[in-house]
Design a protein around this motif. Structure first.
Motif, short mmCIF file in Angstrom:
data_model
loop_
_atom_site.label_atom_id
_atom_site.label_comp_id
_atom_site.label_asym_id
_atom_site.label_seq_id
_atom_site.Cartn_x
_atom_site.Cartn_y
_atom_site.Cartn_z
N TYR A 28 8.78 0.51 2.36
CA TYR A 28 9.94 1.31 2.01
C TYR A 28 10.31 2.15 3.23
O TYR A 28 9.50 2.38 4.12
CB TYR A 28 9.59 2.27 0.87
CG TYR A 28 9.17 1.63 -0.43
CD1 TYR A 28 7.90 1.10 -0.59
CD2 TYR A 28 10.02 1.61 -1.53
CE1 TYR A 28 7.50 0.54 -1.79
CE2 TYR A 28 9.63 1.06 -2.75
CZ TYR A 28 8.37 0.53 -2.86
OH TYR A 28 7.97 -0.01 -4.06
N ARG A 29 11.53 2.67 3.21
CA ARG A 29 11.89 3.63 4.24
C ARG A 29 12.83 4.68 3.65
O ARG A 29 13.55 4.41 2.68
CB ARG A 29 12.55 2.96 5.44
CG ARG A 29 13.93 2.35 5.20
CD ARG A 29 14.42 1.63 6.45
NE ARG A 29 15.74 1.05 6.26
CZ ARG A 29 16.33 0.25 7.14
NH1 ARG A 29 15.69 -0.07 8.28
NH2 ARG A 29 17.54 -0.22 6.90
N GLN A 30 12.78 5.85 4.25
CA GLN A 30 13.65 6.94 3.80
C GLN A 30 14.26 7.60 5.03
O GLN A 30 13.54 8.20 5.84
CB GLN A 30 12.87 7.97 2.99
CG GLN A 30 13.75 9.06 2.39
CD GLN A 30 13.03 9.87 1.34
OE1 GLN A 30 11.80 9.87 1.24
NE2 GLN A 30 13.79 10.57 0.52
N THR A 47 17.92 8.35 -0.15
CA THR A 47 16.79 8.06 -1.03
C THR A 47 15.91 6.97 -0.41
O THR A 47 16.35 6.20 0.45
CB THR A 47 17.27 7.60 -2.40
OG1 THR A 47 18.12 6.45 -2.23
CG2 THR A 47 18.06 8.69 -3.11
N ARG A 48 14.68 6.93 -0.84
CA ARG A 48 13.75 5.91 -0.36
C ARG A 48 14.20 4.53 -0.86
O ARG A 48 14.56 4.38 -2.02
CB ARG A 48 12.36 6.23 -0.87
CG ARG A 48 11.25 5.38 -0.29
CD ARG A 48 9.91 5.88 -0.81
NE ARG A 48 9.60 7.20 -0.29
CZ ARG A 48 8.67 8.00 -0.81
NH1 ARG A 48 7.99 7.61 -1.88
NH2 ARG A 48 8.43 9.18 -0.28
N TYR A 96 8.81 5.42 7.36
CA TYR A 96 8.43 4.17 6.71
C TYR A 96 7.13 4.35 5.93
O TYR A 96 6.17 4.93 6.44
CB TYR A 96 8.29 3.07 7.74
CG TYR A 96 9.61 2.57 8.26
CD1 TYR A 96 10.40 3.35 9.09
CD2 TYR A 96 10.10 1.31 7.90
CE1 TYR A 96 11.64 2.91 9.55
CE2 TYR A 96 11.33 0.85 8.36
CZ TYR A 96 12.09 1.66 9.18
OH TYR A 96 13.31 1.21 9.63
N TYR A 97 7.13 3.83 4.70
CA TYR A 97 5.98 3.91 3.81
C TYR A 97 5.65 2.53 3.26
O TYR A 97 6.52 1.68 3.16
CB TYR A 97 6.30 4.80 2.60
CG TYR A 97 6.78 6.20 2.91
CD1 TYR A 97 8.13 6.46 3.15
CD2 TYR A 97 5.89 7.27 2.91
CE1 TYR A 97 8.58 7.74 3.40
CE2 TYR A 97 6.33 8.56 3.16
CZ TYR A 97 7.67 8.78 3.40
OH TYR A 97 8.12 10.06 3.64
N TRP A 121 1.56 8.16 -2.61
CA TRP A 121 2.24 7.84 -1.36
C TRP A 121 1.48 8.40 -0.16
O TRP A 121 0.95 9.51 -0.21
CB TRP A 121 3.67 8.41 -1.37
CG TRP A 121 4.55 7.73 -2.36
CD1 TRP A 121 4.76 8.08 -3.66
CD2 TRP A 121 5.32 6.54 -2.14
NE1 TRP A 121 5.61 7.19 -4.26
CE2 TRP A 121 5.97 6.23 -3.36
CE3 TRP A 121 5.53 5.71 -1.04
CZ2 TRP A 121 6.83 5.13 -3.51
CZ3 TRP A 121 6.37 4.61 -1.18
CH2 TRP A 121 7.01 4.33 -2.40
N GLY A 161 3.43 8.34 5.57
CA GLY A 161 4.48 7.59 6.23
C GLY A 161 4.34 7.63 7.74
O GLY A 161 3.51 8.35 8.30
#
Length: 115
Positions: free
Chosen positions: A37-39, A44-45, A93-94, A105, A108
């Motif tokens: 994922y990225r934010q 929003t993510r 980035y997660y 979580w 990141g």
């Protein structure tokens, strides 16, 4: 409790590449669909890439053809190879389980792409 530790981010010029890693504290990578994922600031993510236990991958249109997700089950690690980076890829980035019941979580890893 599962812990996820992302690493590999940094500052890169547009057109450059980075390889992100996500190390899990237990053997979850091989039995779960995992995703990156990225934010971005003020957004929003979003899920951008995923890989199933069987190795099937999916990508968001924004990264398709440029990013590649992979995993090493023996190392409990998921990777994201990012090529042809653009300033719009700038984000934290997660990694986590997809699509439901996320693990806690991680912190990141910051990716910054300069133009």
């Amino acid at each position: 409790q599962v812990q996820l530790v992302e690493s590999g981010g940094g500052l890169v010029q547009a057109g450059g590449s980075l390889r992100l890693s996500c190390a899990a504290s237990s053997s979850i990578v091989s039995i779960n669909t995992m995703g990156w994922y990225r934010q971005a600031p003020g957004k929003t993510r979003e899920l951008i890439a995923s890989i199933t236990g069987g190795g099937t991958t999916n990508y968001a249109d924004s990264v398709k053809g440029r990013f590649t997700i992979s995993r090493d089950n023996a190392k409990n690690t998921v990777y994201l190879q990012m090529n042809s980076l653009k300033p719009d890829d700038t984000a934290v980035y997660y990694c986590n389980r997809v699509p439901n019941r996320p693990f806690p979580w991680g912190q990141g890893t910051q990716v910054t792409v300069s133009s």
